[in-house]
Design an enzyme around this catalytic site. Sequence first.
Site, mmCIF file in Angstrom:
data_model
loop_
_atom_site.group_PDB
_atom_site.id
_atom_site.type_symbol
_atom_site.label_atom_id
_atom_site.label_comp_id
_atom_site.label_asym_id
_atom_site.label_seq_id
_atom_site.Cartn_x
_atom_site.Cartn_y
_atom_site.Cartn_z
ATOM 1 N N TYR A 26 -21.953 25.541 21.899
ATOM 2 C CA TYR A 26 -22.807 25.278 20.799
ATOM 3 C C TYR A 26 -23.844 26.126 20.894
ATOM 4 O O TYR A 26 -24.522 26.597 21.859
ATOM 5 C CB TYR A 26 -23.173 23.964 20.342
ATOM 6 C CG TYR A 26 -24.175 23.467 21.783
ATOM 7 C CD1 TYR A 26 -25.476 23.353 21.368
ATOM 8 C CD2 TYR A 26 -23.858 22.815 22.750
ATOM 9 C CE1 TYR A 26 -26.457 23.082 22.178
ATOM 10 C CE2 TYR A 26 -24.636 22.167 23.615
ATOM 11 C CZ TYR A 26 -26.001 22.385 23.482
ATOM 12 O OH TYR A 26 -26.746 21.907 24.464
ATOM 13 N N CYS A 27 -24.529 26.560 19.744
ATOM 14 C CA CYS A 27 -25.866 27.351 19.597
ATOM 15 C C CYS A 27 -26.379 27.033 18.168
ATOM 16 O O CYS A 27 -26.133 26.253 17.452
ATOM 17 C CB CYS A 27 -25.406 28.832 19.658
ATOM 18 S SG CYS A 27 -24.367 29.506 18.661
ATOM 19 N N THR A 28 -27.418 27.957 18.037
ATOM 20 C CA THR A 28 -28.428 27.368 16.655
ATOM 21 C C THR A 28 -27.241 27.328 15.332
ATOM 22 O O THR A 28 -27.282 26.397 14.591
ATOM 23 C CB THR A 28 -29.523 28.356 16.655
ATOM 24 O OG1 THR A 28 -30.205 28.489 17.878
ATOM 25 C CG2 THR A 28 -30.357 27.901 15.064
ATOM 26 N N ILE A 36 -25.515 24.106 15.503
ATOM 27 C CA ILE A 36 -26.546 22.842 15.464
ATOM 28 C C ILE A 36 -26.923 22.532 14.225
ATOM 29 O O ILE A 36 -27.151 21.399 13.826
ATOM 30 C CB ILE A 36 -27.701 22.950 16.742
ATOM 31 C CG1 ILE A 36 -27.261 23.361 18.053
ATOM 32 C CG2 ILE A 36 -28.396 22.006 16.659
ATOM 33 C CD1 ILE A 36 -28.051 23.947 19.034
#
Length: 303
Positions: A184-186, A213
């Site tokens: 996961y990342c921004t 996210i």
Amino acid sequence: MATPKIVLFYVFTPLADPEAVKLWQHTLAESLGLKGRVIVSKDGINATIGGDIFDVKKYVRATRSYEPFKKADIKWSNGEGDDFPRLSVKVRPELVTFGTDDEITVTEAGVEGGGEHLKPGALHKLLDERGDEVVFFDGRNAMEAQIGKFRDAIVPETDTTRDFIDEIESGKYDDLKGKPVVTYCTGGIRCEVLSVLMKNRGFEEVYQLDGGIVRYGETFGNTGYWDGSLYVFDKRMHVEFGDGAESIGHCVACEKPTPNFVNCANLDCRQQYLRCEDCTEKNRQPYCSDCVQAGIPAEVTAG
């Protein structure tokens, strides 16, 4: 009265003339008085743009009118006004600088060979079915995870995106190669590439959180598996997904919970570190921990 908004999006798609796309994007954003960062490469576009809602809507409509970008997944958030100091539109070899351009193949359908996309609801279904077997793997720089991350997530020791290759090749995560790993990342873009790199190095069951996210927070707020705040790369510095979010970051001076980053007072350093509003007002520990350990005084008397 102006209503400031920020949009975040990316599209992986082959572009025959990135320089032409750069000039078009710069002219478009500048004509609408927008600021932010746009990166263009032969593999697509990655953008974070802010301004008045009406001007941002015009920008989005114009950008989507270009056939390769018509399906761009636009993520909206509230701005504060003047969220970016300037407009920057650049052409770079990679949309995300992992230093592995030779490993990535991009078609009109996107990045080939990446992890399976999981929408927030599908992620919860996977967690319901597989429980503690599922591992969250943070695809951001380690600093960002200081104020927010998925519960029990693994946070690699990375200062820049280029550090991920050494991390996943180090052997320290080899025990995850047979487990379901959710990257996961921004906003999702880093995981498009990271999931490919992990699969290429023997991780067998790799997923990526679709929309990152940001989409997860929009869906579940503070009621899901996300803890804390989301670090963002504009004047806001961090955002929360609703009232009552509990901060997981701690002030270096007093240890109180805080999501607030400040820059080290050492002009040769400028590293970001956590300091609460009260300690900032009183000018406590104006230097990061590294500079303090190097002998720069931790306390300065407030003027």
